[in-house]
Design a protein around this motif. Structure first.
Motif, PDB file in Angstrom:
ATOM      1  N   GLY A 195       1.000  -1.110   0.061  1.00 51.86           N
ATOM      2  CA  GLY A 195       0.064  -0.180   0.267  1.00 51.86           C
ATOM      3  C   GLY A 195       0.826   1.086   0.198  1.00 51.86           C
ATOM      4  N   ALA A 196       2.382   1.385   0.431  1.00 48.53           N
ATOM      5  CA  ALA A 196       2.596   2.476   0.177  1.00 48.53           C
ATOM      6  C   ALA A 196       3.100   3.062  -0.998  1.00 48.53           C
ATOM      7  N   ILE A 197       3.681   4.424  -1.195  1.00 46.20           N
ATOM      8  CA  ILE A 197       3.270   4.466  -2.721  1.00 46.20           C
ATOM      9  C   ILE A 197       5.055   5.271  -2.803  1.00 46.20           C
ATOM     10  N   ILE A 198       5.546   5.259  -3.864  1.00 45.23           N
ATOM     11  CA  ILE A 198       7.001   5.415  -4.392  1.00 45.23           C
ATOM     12  C   ILE A 198       6.681   5.783  -5.380  1.00 45.23           C
ATOM     13  N   ALA A 199       7.293   7.172  -5.183  1.00 50.34           N
ATOM     14  CA  ALA A 199       7.689   8.313  -5.852  1.00 50.34           C
ATOM     15  C   ALA A 199       8.646   8.284  -6.501  1.00 50.34           C
ATOM     16  N   GLU A 200       9.536   7.905  -8.255  1.00 52.23           N
ATOM     17  CA  GLU A 200      10.736   8.377  -8.324  1.00 52.23           C
ATOM     18  C   GLU A 200      11.112   9.743  -8.543  1.00 52.23           C
ATOM     19  N   VAL A 201      11.745   9.895  -7.351  1.00 51.33           N
ATOM     20  CA  VAL A 201      12.560  11.328  -7.995  1.00 51.33           C
ATOM     21  C   VAL A 201      13.616  11.264  -8.211  1.00 51.33           C
ATOM     22  N   ARG A 202      13.641  12.404  -9.225  1.00 47.77           N
ATOM     23  CA  ARG A 202      15.255  13.120  -9.805  1.00 47.77           C
ATOM     24  C   ARG A 202      15.729  14.345  -8.671  1.00 47.77           C
ATOM     25  N   GLN A 203      16.684  13.999  -7.403  1.00 43.65           N
ATOM     26  CA  GLN A 203      17.229  14.876  -7.219  1.00 43.65           C
ATOM     27  C   GLN A 203      18.433  15.468  -7.355  1.00 43.65           C
ATOM     28  N   SER A 204      18.767  17.227  -7.566  1.00 42.33           N
ATOM     29  CA  SER A 204      19.312  17.633  -7.088  1.00 42.33           C
ATOM     30  C   SER A 204      19.757  18.532  -6.342  1.00 42.33           C
TER      31      SER A 204
ATOM     32  N   VAL B 167       9.198   7.235  -0.192  1.00 46.51           N
ATOM     33  CA  VAL B 167       8.199   6.310  -0.076  1.00 46.51           C
ATOM     34  C   VAL B 167       7.698   6.781   1.191  1.00 46.51           C
ATOM     35  N   PHE B 168       6.679   6.504   0.410  1.00 43.34           N
ATOM     36  CA  PHE B 168       5.388   7.672   1.532  1.00 43.34           C
ATOM     37  C   PHE B 168       4.340   6.548   1.689  1.00 43.34           C
ATOM     38  N   ARG B 169       3.765   6.169   3.073  1.00 41.74           N
ATOM     39  CA  ARG B 169       3.061   5.789   3.839  1.00 41.74           C
ATOM     40  C   ARG B 169       1.986   6.427   3.912  1.00 41.74           C
TER      41      ARG B 169
ATOM     42  N   ARG C  50      -2.323   7.892   5.885  1.00 44.61           N
ATOM     43  CA  ARG C  50      -2.890   7.941   7.000  1.00 44.61           C
ATOM     44  C   ARG C  50      -3.706   8.863   6.782  1.00 44.61           C
ATOM     45  N   GLU C  51      -5.484   8.378   6.525  1.00 49.08           N
ATOM     46  CA  GLU C  51      -6.452   9.430   6.450  1.00 49.08           C
ATOM     47  C   GLU C  51      -6.089  10.050   5.866  1.00 49.08           C
ATOM     48  N   GLY C  52      -5.477  10.180   4.587  1.00 48.04           N
ATOM     49  CA  GLY C  52      -5.752  10.961   4.199  1.00 48.04           C
ATOM     50  C   GLY C  52      -3.705  11.758   3.977  1.00 48.04           C
ATOM     51  N   LYS C  53      -3.212  12.184   5.149  1.00 45.94           N
ATOM     52  CA  LYS C  53      -2.084  12.131   5.391  1.00 45.94           C
ATOM     53  C   LYS C  53      -0.940  11.313   5.307  1.00 45.94           C
ATOM     54  N   VAL C  54       1.159  12.250   5.071  1.00 41.38           N
ATOM     55  CA  VAL C  54       1.309  11.243   5.115  1.00 41.38           C
ATOM     56  C   VAL C  54       2.054  10.786   6.390  1.00 41.38           C
ATOM     57  N   ALA C  55       2.481   9.418   6.746  1.00 41.62           N
ATOM     58  CA  ALA C  55       2.528   8.549   8.404  1.00 41.62           C
ATOM     59  C   ALA C  55       4.288   9.246   8.581  1.00 41.62           C
ATOM     60  N   ARG C  56       4.539   8.401   7.504  1.00 44.54           N
ATOM     61  CA  ARG C  56       5.656   8.269   6.566  1.00 44.54           C
ATOM     62  C   ARG C  56       6.299   8.446   6.076  1.00 44.54           C
TER      63      ARG C  56
ATOM     64  N   THR D  80      13.107  -2.478  -7.107  1.00 50.24           N
ATOM     65  CA  THR D  80      12.291  -3.822  -7.702  1.00 50.24           C
ATOM     66  C   THR D  80      10.924  -5.015  -7.280  1.00 50.24           C
ATOM     67  N   SER D  81      10.376  -4.197  -6.510  1.00 51.41           N
ATOM     68  CA  SER D  81       9.460  -4.928  -6.190  1.00 51.41           C
ATOM     69  C   SER D  81       8.106  -4.394  -6.155  1.00 51.41           C
ATOM     70  N   LEU D  82       8.246  -3.951  -7.316  1.00 49.70           N
ATOM     71  CA  LEU D  82       6.811  -2.809  -7.667  1.00 49.70           C
ATOM     72  C   LEU D  82       5.273  -3.734  -8.233  1.00 49.70           C
ATOM     73  N   GLU D  83       4.890  -3.265  -7.713  1.00 52.59           N
ATOM     74  CA  GLU D  83       3.403  -3.210  -8.595  1.00 52.59           C
ATOM     75  C   GLU D  83       3.328  -3.082  -9.667  1.00 52.59           C
ATOM     76  N   PRO D  84       3.024  -3.498 -11.217  1.00 56.55           N
ATOM     77  CA  PRO D  84       3.004  -2.987 -12.260  1.00 56.55           C
ATOM     78  C   PRO D  84       1.886  -1.273 -12.398  1.00 56.55           C
ATOM     79  N   GLU D  85       1.080  -1.099 -11.231  1.00 56.95           N
ATOM     80  CA  GLU D  85       0.200  -0.165 -10.960  1.00 56.95           C
ATOM     81  C   GLU D  85       1.311   1.345 -11.359  1.00 56.95           C
ATOM     82  N   ARG D  86       0.923   2.195 -12.393  1.00 53.37           N
ATOM     83  CA  ARG D  86       2.260   3.352 -12.537  1.00 53.37           C
ATOM     84  C   ARG D  86       1.569   4.399 -13.170  1.00 53.37           C
ATOM     85  N   HIS D  87       1.813   5.454 -12.745  1.00 55.89           N
ATOM     86  CA  HIS D  87       1.758   6.789 -13.017  1.00 55.89           C
ATOM     87  C   HIS D  87       2.275   7.964 -13.160  1.00 55.89           C
ATOM     88  N   SER D  88       2.071   9.078 -14.327  1.00 53.27           N
ATOM     89  CA  SER D  88       2.800   9.135 -14.510  1.00 53.27           C
ATOM     90  C   SER D  88       3.137  10.750 -13.671  1.00 53.27           C
TER      91      SER D  88
END
Length: 141
Positions: A74-83, A107-109, A111-117, A127-135
């Motif tokens: 259930g976590a959401i991972i954002a792939e991020v270019r950091q400079s 990696v964002f977790r 809770r009730e519509g807010k970031v808890a972690r 490498t172990s991500l589900e195929p659901e992807r959003h640009s």
């Protein structure tokens, strides 16, 4: 997931604009936030404020999400270019902290519509991500 992704996009927008309060409003009171400079986590909204305030006196980071992935737990991972630049906009040299130009996984977790972690991982570890992807591009949901 689209509403969650929109929330995360707003977080990146507000962070890059140095609008701390705009980000803190969408964090839980007891948020655990990864400390990319020193390691470990800071805990609570005010600790996040102090961490960013300190960070921004030393470096000028910019984070640009390029994609979002939902994990099996259930976590959401954002792939991020950091400079990360010095305060004059020049590339960093010889820094002793962990911030540098690279692609990372945020990696964002929620809770009730807010970031808890919030955690940071090396982008190559995704490498172990589900195929659901959003640009992360503009106009994408």
């Amino acid at each position: 997931m689209d509403g969650d992704v929109e929330l995360l996009k707003r977080i990146y927008d507000r962070f890059n604009a140095r609008d701390i309060d705009g980000v803190l409003t969408v964090l839980t009171d007891d948020v655990a936030w990864a400390n990319g400079m020193d390691g470990g986590h800071v805990h609570g909204r005010e600790a996040v404020r102090e961490y960013w305030t300190r960070q921004w006196t030393m470096v000028s980071p910019h984070v640009e999400p390029v994609g979002f992935h939902r994990t099996a737990d259930g976590a959401i991972i954002a792939e991020v270019r950091q400079s990360v630049r010095d305060l004059e906009g020049k590339p960093l040299q010889g820094q002793t902290h962990g911030l540098r130009d690279k692609t990372v996984g945020h990696v964002f977790r929620l809770r009730e519509g807010k970031v808890a972690r919030f955690d940071i991982q090396d982008a190559r570890a995704q490498t172990s991500l589900e195929p659901e992807r959003h640009s992360g591009g503009k106009g994408d949901a």
